[in-house]
Design a protein around this motif. Sequence first.
Motif, mmCIF file in Angstrom:
data_model
loop_
_atom_site.group_PDB
_atom_site.id
_atom_site.type_symbol
_atom_site.label_atom_id
_atom_site.label_comp_id
_atom_site.label_asym_id
_atom_site.label_seq_id
_atom_site.Cartn_x
_atom_site.Cartn_y
_atom_site.Cartn_z
ATOM 1 N N PHE A 27 9.323 110.145 -63.887
ATOM 2 C CA PHE A 27 10.214 110.777 -64.850
ATOM 3 C C PHE A 27 11.567 110.969 -64.167
ATOM 4 C CE2 PHE A 27 7.925 114.176 -62.668
ATOM 5 C CZ PHE A 27 8.961 114.985 -62.217
ATOM 6 N N LYS A 28 12.604 111.156 -64.956
ATOM 7 C CA LYS A 28 13.952 111.415 -64.436
ATOM 8 C C LYS A 28 14.306 112.868 -64.713
ATOM 9 C CE LYS A 28 16.306 108.455 -63.102
ATOM 10 N NZ LYS A 28 16.487 107.858 -61.747
ATOM 11 N N TYR A 29 14.981 113.482 -63.750
ATOM 12 C CA TYR A 29 15.377 114.883 -63.913
ATOM 13 C C TYR A 29 16.812 115.079 -63.433
ATOM 14 C CZ TYR A 29 14.763 115.645 -58.864
ATOM 15 O OH TYR A 29 14.888 115.593 -57.494
ATOM 16 N N GLU A 30 17.374 116.205 -63.810
ATOM 17 C CA GLU A 30 18.763 116.520 -63.468
ATOM 18 C C GLU A 30 18.874 118.011 -63.198
ATOM 19 O OE1 GLU A 30 22.864 115.077 -65.452
ATOM 20 O OE2 GLU A 30 21.761 116.527 -66.662
ATOM 21 N N ILE A 31 19.624 118.349 -62.153
ATOM 22 C CA ILE A 31 19.859 119.747 -61.798
ATOM 23 C C ILE A 31 21.357 120.023 -61.919
ATOM 24 C CG2 ILE A 31 19.682 121.496 -59.997
ATOM 25 C CD1 ILE A 31 17.301 119.969 -58.881
ATOM 26 N N ALA A 55 14.223 118.395 -52.180
ATOM 27 C CA ALA A 55 12.960 118.412 -52.922
ATOM 28 C C ALA A 55 12.126 119.632 -52.570
ATOM 29 C CB ALA A 55 12.181 117.132 -52.641
ATOM 30 N N SER A 56 12.247 120.129 -51.350
ATOM 31 C CA SER A 56 11.464 121.282 -50.914
ATOM 32 C C SER A 56 11.849 122.564 -51.653
ATOM 33 C CB SER A 56 11.625 121.486 -49.412
ATOM 34 O OG SER A 56 13.002 121.691 -49.083
ATOM 35 N N GLN A 57 13.040 122.571 -52.274
ATOM 36 C CA GLN A 57 13.490 123.763 -53.006
ATOM 37 C C GLN A 57 12.929 123.796 -54.425
ATOM 38 O OE1 GLN A 57 17.726 124.695 -52.664
ATOM 39 N NE2 GLN A 57 17.731 125.573 -54.735
ATOM 40 N N ILE A 58 12.458 122.666 -54.923
ATOM 41 C CA ILE A 58 11.959 122.572 -56.292
ATOM 42 C C ILE A 58 10.439 122.492 -56.284
ATOM 43 C CG2 ILE A 58 12.031 121.283 -58.443
ATOM 44 C CD1 ILE A 58 14.675 122.606 -57.685
ATOM 45 N N GLU A 59 9.812 123.455 -56.923
ATOM 46 C CA GLU A 59 8.358 123.449 -57.070
ATOM 47 C C GLU A 59 8.010 122.549 -58.245
ATOM 48 O OE1 GLU A 59 4.750 126.716 -57.579
ATOM 49 O OE2 GLU A 59 6.835 127.270 -57.977
ATOM 50 N N ALA A 60 7.161 121.542 -58.011
ATOM 51 C CA ALA A 60 6.793 120.579 -59.044
ATOM 52 C C ALA A 60 5.277 120.491 -59.138
ATOM 53 C CB ALA A 60 7.385 119.199 -58.734
ATOM 54 N N SER A 82 -0.450 115.112 -57.997
ATOM 55 C CA SER A 82 0.585 115.592 -57.074
ATOM 56 C C SER A 82 1.914 114.977 -57.497
ATOM 57 C CB SER A 82 0.253 115.200 -55.632
ATOM 58 O OG SER A 82 0.197 113.792 -55.493
ATOM 59 N N ILE A 83 3.012 115.692 -57.219
ATOM 60 C CA ILE A 83 4.339 115.233 -57.633
ATOM 61 C C ILE A 83 5.260 115.208 -56.434
ATOM 62 C CG2 ILE A 83 6.335 115.694 -59.105
ATOM 63 C CD1 ILE A 83 4.532 117.096 -61.052
ATOM 64 N N THR A 84 5.992 114.122 -56.274
ATOM 65 C CA THR A 84 7.040 114.017 -55.257
ATOM 66 C C THR A 84 8.374 113.803 -55.953
ATOM 67 O OG1 THR A 84 6.688 111.624 -55.018
ATOM 68 C CG2 THR A 84 5.464 113.080 -53.528
ATOM 69 N N LEU A 85 9.424 114.385 -55.396
ATOM 70 C CA LEU A 85 10.766 114.281 -55.979
ATOM 71 C C LEU A 85 11.686 113.531 -55.038
ATOM 72 C CD1 LEU A 85 11.226 117.945 -57.326
ATOM 73 C CD2 LEU A 85 10.441 115.921 -58.593
ATOM 74 N N ASP A 86 12.551 112.691 -55.612
ATOM 75 C CA ASP A 86 13.568 111.960 -54.851
ATOM 76 C C ASP A 86 14.941 112.399 -55.362
ATOM 77 O OD1 ASP A 86 15.257 110.265 -53.535
ATOM 78 O OD2 ASP A 86 14.394 108.405 -54.324
ATOM 79 N N THR A 99 14.528 111.202 -59.402
ATOM 80 C CA THR A 99 13.272 110.648 -59.899
ATOM 81 C C THR A 99 12.089 111.459 -59.382
ATOM 82 O OG1 THR A 99 14.208 108.420 -59.921
ATOM 83 C CG2 THR A 99 11.807 108.595 -60.014
ATOM 84 N N GLY A 100 11.162 111.771 -60.273
ATOM 85 C CA GLY A 100 9.914 112.405 -59.889
ATOM 86 C C GLY A 100 8.768 111.431 -60.090
ATOM 87 N N THR A 101 7.842 111.385 -59.146
ATOM 88 C CA THR A 101 6.682 110.493 -59.239
ATOM 89 C C THR A 101 5.402 111.329 -59.269
ATOM 90 O OG1 THR A 101 7.825 108.745 -58.013
ATOM 91 C CG2 THR A 101 5.421 108.599 -58.153
ATOM 92 N N ILE A 102 4.606 111.115 -60.320
ATOM 93 C CA ILE A 102 3.329 111.811 -60.453
ATOM 94 C C ILE A 102 2.216 110.860 -60.030
ATOM 95 C CG2 ILE A 102 1.775 113.037 -62.010
ATOM 96 C CD1 ILE A 102 4.086 113.587 -63.844
ATOM 97 N N THR A 103 1.399 111.281 -59.090
ATOM 98 C CA THR A 103 0.221 110.516 -58.675
ATOM 99 C C THR A 103 -1.025 111.249 -59.176
ATOM 100 O OG1 THR A 103 1.361 109.725 -56.686
ATOM 101 C CG2 THR A 103 -1.041 109.530 -56.733
ATOM 102 N N PHE A 104 -1.697 110.656 -60.145
ATOM 103 C CA PHE A 104 -2.867 111.282 -60.747
ATOM 104 C C PHE A 104 -4.101 111.056 -59.876
ATOM 105 C CE2 PHE A 104 0.005 110.242 -64.272
ATOM 106 C CZ PHE A 104 0.129 111.489 -64.870
#
Length: 282
Positions: free
Chosen positions: A171-175, A188-193, A200-204, A209-214
């Motif tokens: 998914f795409k996100y914006e701050i 990424a460490s400042q944003i809880e996902a 699990s979710i990792t943010l770039d 971009t956020g990546t969800i690994t099911f």
Amino acid sequence: MFYRTIRKSFVLALIFLLVSSANVFATPLFPGWQEPSVKSTEIIGNRLDMTSPTTGTFHYKLFDVNNKDITSEFPVSDLFIEAKISKNGWDNGGGESAAASLDPRTGTCTLTYDFSESDKYISISLTPRYSSGDSKALIIGNSDAENLKKVDEIHFLSDSLTKTGPNTSTFKYEIINFINDITQKIPASQIEAFSSVDSSITLDPSTGTGTITFKTANTNQLIRTTLRDKLTGITAVLNTLGLNPVPDPVPSSTLGSTSATNPASATDPASVIDTASTTDPA
């Protein structure tokens, strides 16, 4: 002696009359004294807008006796500005001065200073020659060390997830701070996902971009993806039915039949999981 006393009394009386006259300032007291061309000065807004960690801008206007805007006509050489930075929070300790550069065409003043986290506001006096000016304390609300990285909003840029592999989606996100996109500045460490399904979710931040690994094969259910700033608590939530947007609510009379024929369309995640587990042992 008598005449000298009379002369002194006459001078004092003349000065009193001049000072008491309602029109004393309507004309110059001395020959060659230039009449004020600026009637009033206005420092606009209450915030110093930071354009870099060391520069900030504010706008101003000058008006003549007819309240006409003469900002662009008034020479910069006849406009005096003093900008004192606060120190130690909001204490008025009289900090160092910032260098000022004026652009009368746009009514913009640019201040240059090495802003720090302790700089909360700046006291500004703007005074035209031969007339009084305006003074105001502006909040330094967007410095790089402080509010430039303060999260005011988090947004998902789409209403669905994009499948990128057998068990991954993105998914795409914006701050946003109060004026700019600061996605790349927030680690990424400042944003809880996290997600409502086992994943699990990792943010770039560099690409937003956020990546969800099911960790489960059963992704055909209601997925609630949440992003939360750990410092401010600002939160954004994306609800999807599997990888697709959540459909509009349907009347309860049709919801039962729809769920029976197509469990993926149910709005109750528990019912979807139960149905899926009975039809798919894996």
